[in-house]
Design a protein around this motif. Structure first.
Motif, PDB file in Angstrom:
ATOM      1  N   GLN A   9       0.821  -1.217   0.000  1.00  0.00           N
ATOM      2  CA  GLN A   9       0.000   0.000   0.000  1.00  0.00           C
ATOM      3  C   GLN A   9       0.851   1.261   0.000  1.00  0.00           C
ATOM      4  O   GLN A   9       0.437   2.295  -0.508  1.00  0.00           O
ATOM      5  N   CYS A  10       2.017   1.163   0.623  1.00  0.00           N
ATOM      6  CA  CYS A  10       2.899   2.322   0.713  1.00  0.00           C
ATOM      7  C   CYS A  10       3.515   2.686  -0.631  1.00  0.00           C
ATOM      8  O   CYS A  10       4.105   3.751  -0.772  1.00  0.00           O
ATOM      9  N   GLY A  11       3.413   1.749  -1.606  1.00  0.00           N
ATOM     10  CA  GLY A  11       3.987   2.040  -2.912  1.00  0.00           C
ATOM     11  C   GLY A  11       5.297   1.318  -3.169  1.00  0.00           C
ATOM     12  O   GLY A  11       5.772   1.262  -4.292  1.00  0.00           O
ATOM     13  N   HIS A  12       5.909   0.741  -2.118  1.00  0.00           N
ATOM     14  CA  HIS A  12       7.117  -0.056  -2.291  1.00  0.00           C
ATOM     15  C   HIS A  12       6.757  -1.429  -2.804  1.00  0.00           C
ATOM     16  O   HIS A  12       5.638  -1.887  -2.602  1.00  0.00           O
ATOM     17  N   LYS A  13       7.743  -2.076  -3.439  1.00  0.00           N
ATOM     18  CA  LYS A  13       7.537  -3.455  -3.879  1.00  0.00           C
ATOM     19  C   LYS A  13       8.410  -4.372  -3.051  1.00  0.00           C
ATOM     20  O   LYS A  13       9.515  -4.000  -2.663  1.00  0.00           O
ATOM     21  N   ILE A  18       4.699  -7.790   5.174  1.00  0.00           N
ATOM     22  CA  ILE A  18       4.908  -6.376   5.473  1.00  0.00           C
ATOM     23  C   ILE A  18       6.053  -5.824   4.645  1.00  0.00           C
ATOM     24  O   ILE A  18       6.937  -6.566   4.209  1.00  0.00           O
ATOM     25  N   CYS A  19       6.015  -4.547   4.451  1.00  0.00           N
ATOM     26  CA  CYS A  19       7.052  -3.892   3.645  1.00  0.00           C
ATOM     27  C   CYS A  19       8.295  -3.699   4.500  1.00  0.00           C
ATOM     28  O   CYS A  19       8.272  -2.985   5.501  1.00  0.00           O
ATOM     29  N   HIS A  20       9.379  -4.327   4.092  1.00  0.00           N
ATOM     30  CA  HIS A  20      10.596  -4.253   4.892  1.00  0.00           C
ATOM     31  C   HIS A  20      11.277  -2.896   4.804  1.00  0.00           C
ATOM     32  O   HIS A  20      11.975  -2.472   5.706  1.00  0.00           O
ATOM     33  N   ARG A  21      11.049  -2.227   3.687  1.00  0.00           N
ATOM     34  CA  ARG A  21      11.637  -0.882   3.575  1.00  0.00           C
ATOM     35  C   ARG A  21      11.006   0.080   4.565  1.00  0.00           C
ATOM     36  O   ARG A  21      11.699   0.875   5.197  1.00  0.00           O
ATOM     37  N   CYS A  22       9.674  -0.023   4.685  1.00  0.00           N
ATOM     38  CA  CYS A  22       9.004   0.866   5.636  1.00  0.00           C
ATOM     39  C   CYS A  22       9.374   0.485   7.067  1.00  0.00           C
ATOM     40  O   CYS A  22       9.522   1.347   7.935  1.00  0.00           O
ATOM     41  N   LEU A  23       9.537  -0.813   7.293  1.00  0.00           N
ATOM     42  CA  LEU A  23       9.918  -1.279   8.627  1.00  0.00           C
ATOM     43  C   LEU A  23      11.268  -0.680   9.029  1.00  0.00           C
ATOM     44  O   LEU A  23      11.469  -0.190  10.133  1.00  0.00           O
TER      45      LEU A  23
END
Ligand SMILES: [Zn+2]
Length: 126
Positions: A9-13, A18-23
């Protein structure tokens, strides 16, 4: 199990739930927040108010205050007595800032840090 990268949802792939980049960014944010907090807290240990000053001036000012508390001579910091008031010692911090200290029987009491502009205003006859 598919190994497709999915769009979060954040736009990362990425892979997984869960998105590890956002984490990772969250962890960095937490660290930054903690650093900011401890920076704010550090002012409660200062004998004079330094909060309005740029960070590099604050660090240098603290270094000078520490030195004076450890009985180092103000002349080591290129400090000079004011001509019109011998009980006040002005110590340069940077090109633009100086610290004014009161000489109480040889014991230097830091009073305030002022910018070059303010210094010229409170210097009578110049
Ligand atoms: Zn993300």
């Amino acid at each position: 199990m598919s190994r497709h990268r999915k769009l979060f949802q954040c736009g990362h792939k990425g892979y997984g739930q869960i998105c590890h980049r956002c984490l990772q960014e969250d962890v960095i944010d937490d660290q930054k927040r903690a650093e900011k907090q401890s920076w704010r807290n550090s002012f409660s240990f200062d004998s004079i108010d330094l909060q309005h000053l740029p960070a590099h001036v604050i660090l240098k000012a603290r270094n000078i205050i520490d030195g004076l508390q450890n009985c180092r001579d103000y002349r080591e910091f290129r400090g000079k007595r004011l001509r019109h008031d011998r009980s006040v010692i002005s110590i340069p911090i940077t090109r633009n800032y100086r610290m004014l200290c009161l000489d109480l029987d040889g014991l230097l009491q830091p009073q305030q840090v002022i910018s070059h502009g303010e210094y010229n205003i409170c210097k009578p006859g110049s």
